[in-house]
Design an enzyme around this catalytic site. Structure first.
Site, PDB file in Angstrom:
ATOM      1  N   ASP A 128      89.572  63.130 -27.195  1.00 22.21           N
ATOM      2  CA  ASP A 128      89.390  64.504 -26.707  1.00 22.21           C
ATOM      3  C   ASP A 128      89.703  65.586 -27.736  1.00 22.21           C
ATOM      4  OD1 ASP A 128      88.506  63.826 -24.180  1.00 22.21           O
ATOM      5  OD2 ASP A 128      90.549  63.563 -23.431  1.00 22.21           O
ATOM      6  N   GLU A 188      70.241  72.997 -25.962  1.00 17.75           N
ATOM      7  CA  GLU A 188      69.781  74.308 -25.508  1.00 17.75           C
ATOM      8  C   GLU A 188      70.850  75.017 -24.682  1.00 17.75           C
ATOM      9  OE1 GLU A 188      67.599  71.766 -25.948  1.00 17.75           O
ATOM     10  OE2 GLU A 188      66.549  72.881 -27.508  1.00 17.75           O
TER      11      GLU A 188
END
Ligand code: ADP
Length: 320
Positions: A128, A188
């Site tokens: 993480d 995107e």
């Protein structure tokens, strides 16, 4: 110090074996003996040991996972459990402990350092990358590259079928992996827990892209921000555009560590052993830029690491 111990604990991360190799060989080169405990703190409580010599960490640098195994240990969360663990360590003549793990494991290490004065040195191992006091924790780079490979493949099919693909990556509490793969994979849109988002805005963006002639899109979502299936359903319902989703899941934890993670892990593992054997304790080793550093666990565990605002802005600009 003549004899030290080492564990890998909590969530596994690719590169933990390399960290173990670094720790073991550095300790041995200083004339110390090193004992591995299996299954994290549980192995200390159960006295599940593995004697480690130089040969026993040969050939593991290429392997993901951890040969010491890892586990979560409830008993160690209680004072009585920690007292028993420290008792076991002392009984076995273990004078210090290297803990390779995430913030939970490091919290446990800090506890035995503060409660019993037991010498500990932490090594940040977590895909993480949410641990303060280091620019990178071991496993992050590999997890990002693993996710990226999958995303690159999906982009090919998204393009051919002119679809939207929503891809869920790991990150229950933060968007470090999502942001990194979003940038590297040319996504995107990137949805992360730290930043409020509007799915309607994302739908508008998808429709605007179609009008500009861009017929396929990749949306990256961190698991802690939303479920990929929900995002996909929402987009399909509000835009009518053909959408699919994919959850990458545990594949991000496994596999051969990248060169970056291997070298990082070797350096950090060796430094932890060296500092412990030199009398330092209650610290976590890390990197700052390309320099090795070591910070008190108190600082590491009370400082929140946040996503880089410059990268967030870049992801926004790049998605236009
Ligand atoms: P990670 O190290 O990957 O963050 P966890 O949060 O599951 O993983 O922690 C691993 C282990 O560390 C726990 O199972 C427990 O044994 C120990 N640990 C976690 N938090 C604490 C705590 N607050 N006090 C003592 N030990 C802890």
């Amino acid at each position: 110090m003549k004899r030290i111990g080492v564990i890998t604990s909590g969530g596994d991360a690719p590169g933990m074996n390399a960290a173990l190799r670094g720790t073991v060989r550095a300790a041995i080169s200083r004339g110390a003996e090193i004992i591995g405990f299996l299954h994290g703190y549980s192995g200390i409580l159960a006295k599940e040991t593995m004697s480690l010599d130089s040969m026993s960490v040969g050939g593991i640098i290429t392997q993901g996972g951890t040969i010491l195994r890892t586990a979560r240990c409830k008993e160690f969360m209680e004072f009585a459990g920690r007292e028993r663990a420290v008792g076991n360590l002392r009984e076995l003549g273990v004078e210090g402990l290297v803990v390779i793990g995430g913030d939970g494991s490091l919290t446990g290490a800090r506890a035995i350092h503060e409660e019993f004065g037991f010498p500990v040195l932490g090594v940040p191992g977590s895909i993480d990358n949410d641990i303060s006091g280091t620019d990178f924790s071991i496993g992050f780079d590999t997890a990002v590259n693993t996710a990226l490979e999958a995303i690159d493949r999906v982009r090919d099919t998204a393009y051919s079928h002119e679809r939207i693909f929503v891809i869920e990556v790991m990150g229950r509490h933060n968007g470090f992996i999502a942001l990194e793969v979003g940038l590297a994979g040319g996504a995107e849109a990137v949805i992360i827990p730290e930043v409020p988002f509007s799915l309607l805005d994302i739908c508008d963006t998808m429709l605007a892209m179609r009008q500009k002639g861009k017929n396929s899109s990749i949306i990256i979502v961190a698991e802690g921000a939303a479920r990929a299936s929900d995002v996909k359903d929402f987009i399909h319902k509000h835009t009518g555009l053909e959408s699919r989703y994919m959850v990458l899941g545990h594949m991000q934890r496994g596999g051969r560590p990248t060169a970056f993670d291997r070298v990082l892990a070797l350096r950090l593992g060796a430094m932890a052993a060296n500092r412990l054997l030199s009398g330092y304790s209650g610290e976590m080793v890390g990197v700052d830029g390309n320099k090795l550093v070591s910070h008190p666990l108190g600082y590491v565990l009370t400082t929140k690491r946040t996503v880089d605002p410059e990268k967030l802005l870049l992801a926004e600009v790049m998605s236009n």
